[in-house]
Design a protein around this motif. Structure first.
Motif, mmCIF file in Angstrom:
data_model
loop_
_atom_site.group_PDB
_atom_site.id
_atom_site.type_symbol
_atom_site.label_atom_id
_atom_site.label_comp_id
_atom_site.label_asym_id
_atom_site.label_seq_id
_atom_site.Cartn_x
_atom_site.Cartn_y
_atom_site.Cartn_z
ATOM 1 N N GLY A 44 -4.456 -0.489 -6.242
ATOM 2 C CA GLY A 44 -3.154 -1.101 -5.983
ATOM 3 C C GLY A 44 -2.222 -1.158 -7.175
ATOM 4 N N HIS A 45 -0.917 -0.992 -6.893
ATOM 5 C CA HIS A 45 0.070 -1.081 -7.983
ATOM 6 C C HIS A 45 1.355 -1.800 -7.605
ATOM 7 C CE1 HIS A 45 1.018 2.692 -5.897
ATOM 8 N NE2 HIS A 45 2.259 2.438 -6.219
ATOM 9 N N GLU A 46 1.680 -1.923 -6.312
ATOM 10 C CA GLU A 46 2.982 -2.515 -5.940
ATOM 11 C C GLU A 46 2.828 -4.024 -5.798
ATOM 12 O OE1 GLU A 46 4.276 -0.378 -2.470
ATOM 13 O OE2 GLU A 46 4.340 1.519 -3.540
ATOM 14 N N ALA A 47 2.712 -4.716 -6.941
ATOM 15 C CA ALA A 47 2.317 -6.128 -6.911
ATOM 16 C C ALA A 47 3.475 -7.075 -7.210
ATOM 17 C CB ALA A 47 1.212 -6.355 -7.930
ATOM 18 N N VAL A 55 0.868 -1.187 0.000
ATOM 19 C CA VAL A 55 0.000 0.000 0.000
ATOM 20 C C VAL A 55 0.901 1.233 0.000
ATOM 21 C CG1 VAL A 55 -1.699 1.320 1.315
ATOM 22 C CG2 VAL A 55 -1.861 -1.182 1.209
ATOM 23 N N CYS A 56 0.579 2.187 -0.873
ATOM 24 C CA CYS A 56 1.455 3.345 -1.079
ATOM 25 C C CYS A 56 0.626 4.622 -0.972
ATOM 26 C CB CYS A 56 2.101 3.159 -2.438
ATOM 27 S SG CYS A 56 2.697 4.572 -3.286
ATOM 28 N N GLY A 57 1.296 5.740 -0.786
ATOM 29 C CA GLY A 57 0.614 7.018 -0.637
ATOM 30 C C GLY A 57 -0.297 7.347 -1.805
ATOM 31 N N SER A 58 0.104 6.974 -3.015
ATOM 32 C CA SER A 58 -0.739 7.299 -4.166
ATOM 33 C C SER A 58 -2.036 6.479 -4.132
ATOM 34 C CB SER A 58 0.014 7.100 -5.480
ATOM 35 O OG SER A 58 0.480 5.790 -5.607
ATOM 36 N N ASP A 59 -1.982 5.249 -3.573
ATOM 37 C CA ASP A 59 -3.218 4.470 -3.411
ATOM 38 C C ASP A 59 -4.156 5.170 -2.418
ATOM 39 O OD1 ASP A 59 -2.173 2.309 -4.988
ATOM 40 O OD2 ASP A 59 -1.034 1.649 -3.244
ATOM 41 N N VAL A 63 10.285 -3.702 -3.920
ATOM 42 C CA VAL A 63 11.197 -3.322 -5.008
ATOM 43 C C VAL A 63 10.704 -2.054 -5.716
ATOM 44 C CG1 VAL A 63 11.857 -3.990 -7.358
ATOM 45 C CG2 VAL A 63 12.383 -5.508 -5.455
ATOM 46 N N GLU A 64 9.399 -1.937 -5.926
ATOM 47 C CA GLU A 64 8.889 -0.781 -6.676
ATOM 48 C C GLU A 64 9.158 0.538 -5.933
ATOM 49 O OE1 GLU A 64 6.148 2.178 -8.469
ATOM 50 O OE2 GLU A 64 6.093 1.442 -6.422
ATOM 51 N N PRO A 65 8.754 0.659 -4.658
ATOM 52 C CA PRO A 65 9.108 1.911 -3.973
ATOM 53 C C PRO A 65 10.618 2.062 -3.762
ATOM 54 C CG PRO A 65 8.031 0.377 -2.448
ATOM 55 C CD PRO A 65 7.877 -0.197 -3.830
HETATM 56 ZN ZN LIG Z 1 3.899 3.077 -4.912
#
Ligand SMILES: [Zn+2]
Ligand SMILES: [Zn+2]
Length: 329
Positions: free
Chosen positions: A59-62, A37-41, A144-146
């Motif tokens: 969601g995007h950091e999958a 879970v990220c700030g943009s979500d 890995v994404e963040p």
């Molecule tokens: Zn993110």
């Protein structure tokens, strides 16, 4: 299949009948293991970032496993464990062909302008599904994404070994900047109003920002990761002469800035948007085992409790993540 979807501002539900994804010739279908879970979500959930339609898959950091490949993708990729690079630049425009894919005007983003990845299965262009290094824990893979965002920011800032830096905001992105700076041999200091987040940053080796008017304690490099407009004032106040401020956090609300200070101290302000494909993401995948970004994970929720995960993500220190399967190697 199941999917965590936004049904209205602040309302997250788990749908049981979400449509199965299609698989184009250059795509793979990924059975999702976990999503960070990220700030943009959170901005999407709050309604601060408009989405194309409702209900909207979040969601995007999958991360997950390839269970289907398109006709142009080698069959040998079936079964691969992968991290998804969730930004798909067009790769044809002037920005993309000059390597600056982050500023591609036609960039598709999972969970923002493309249906998100917080569901059992998601389609991804094969080149944006990165093979997991053997033995890397799911916890590290999902970060890995963040981590790619943090490493790109360090590079853009030109942070050097031995240099002091100030990290404004100790949310997930701030923590990753701290641990990457630490690994580089730089000396990260951190400021955040939230005690729990400061304690988490301290566990990663970041010191608390020294208070007081001692200008010798100002910083040649400052990372603004909070996206809170008033935090820019701290960033400028504590930036040393000829220093660089790199902005990672963002807000549509205007921030106050003393141009007198910026000019007198010859400060460079630089916005840093995600990462460029493919080099920045490749670097994050390659360095995940060494940096162990999974150390920033704290709250973990099953998909059924996605609503709680989003609600708690603001309050909990560290990064919150949602798992669809038991994490494994
Ligand atoms: Zn993110
Ligand atoms: Zn492009």
């Amino acid at each position: 299949m199941r999917a965590a979807v936004l049904t209205g501002p602040g309302a997250v539900e788990v749908a049981g009948d979400w449509p199965e994804p299609e698989c184009g010739p250059d795509d793979v279908v990924v059975a999702v293991r976990a999503v960070g879970v990220c700030g943009s979500d959170l901005a999407v959930v709050d309604g601060k970032r408009a989405v194309p339609s409702l209900p909207w898959a979040l969601g995007h950091e999958a991360i997950g496993d390839i269970i289907r490949v398109g006709g142009n993708v080698p069959a040998g990729r079936l079964g691969e464990r992968v991290a998804v690079e969730p930004n798909f630049p067009c790769l044809h425009c002037a920005a993309c062909t000059s390597g600056r894919t982050a500023v591609c005007p036609d960039r598709r983003i999972l969970g923002i302008n493309e249906p998100g990845a917080l569901r059992e299965r998601v389609t991804v262009p094969a080149r944006f599904a990165w093979t997991a290094p053997v033995g890397l824990a799911d916890e590290d893979l999902v970060c890995v994404e963040p981590l790619a965002v943090a490493l790109a920011a360090l590079t853009r800032a030109g942070l050097a070994a031995g240099e002091r830096c100030l990290v404004v905001g100790a949310g997930a992105q701030g923590l990753l900047v701290c641990l990457a700076a630490q690994a580089l041999g730089a000396r990260p200091f951190v400021v955040d109003p939230h005690e729990g987040r400061l304690a988490t940053a301290a566990e990663l080796g970041a010191a608390a920002m020294p208070a007081g008017p001692d200008v010798s304690m100002d910083f040649p490099v400052v990372f603004e990761t909070s996206g809170v407009p008033v935090a820019l004032e701290t960033a400028v106040e504590r930036c040393a002469p000829d220093g660089r401020i790199v902005l990672i956090g963002q807000s549509a609300v205007p921030a106050r800035l003393s141009t007198f200070t910026v000019v007198q101290r010859r400060i460079t302000l630089r916005g840093c948007l995600i990462y460029d494909h493919p080099a920045d993401f490749a670097a994050a995948v390659a360095r995940a085992a060494e940096l162990r970004p999974g150390r920033i994970l704290r709250g973990r929720f099953p998909l059924e409790r996605a609503g709680d995960a989003f609600a708690q993500a603001r309050k909990l220190p560290g990064k919150t993540w949602i798992t669809l399967e038991e994490p494994s190697r």
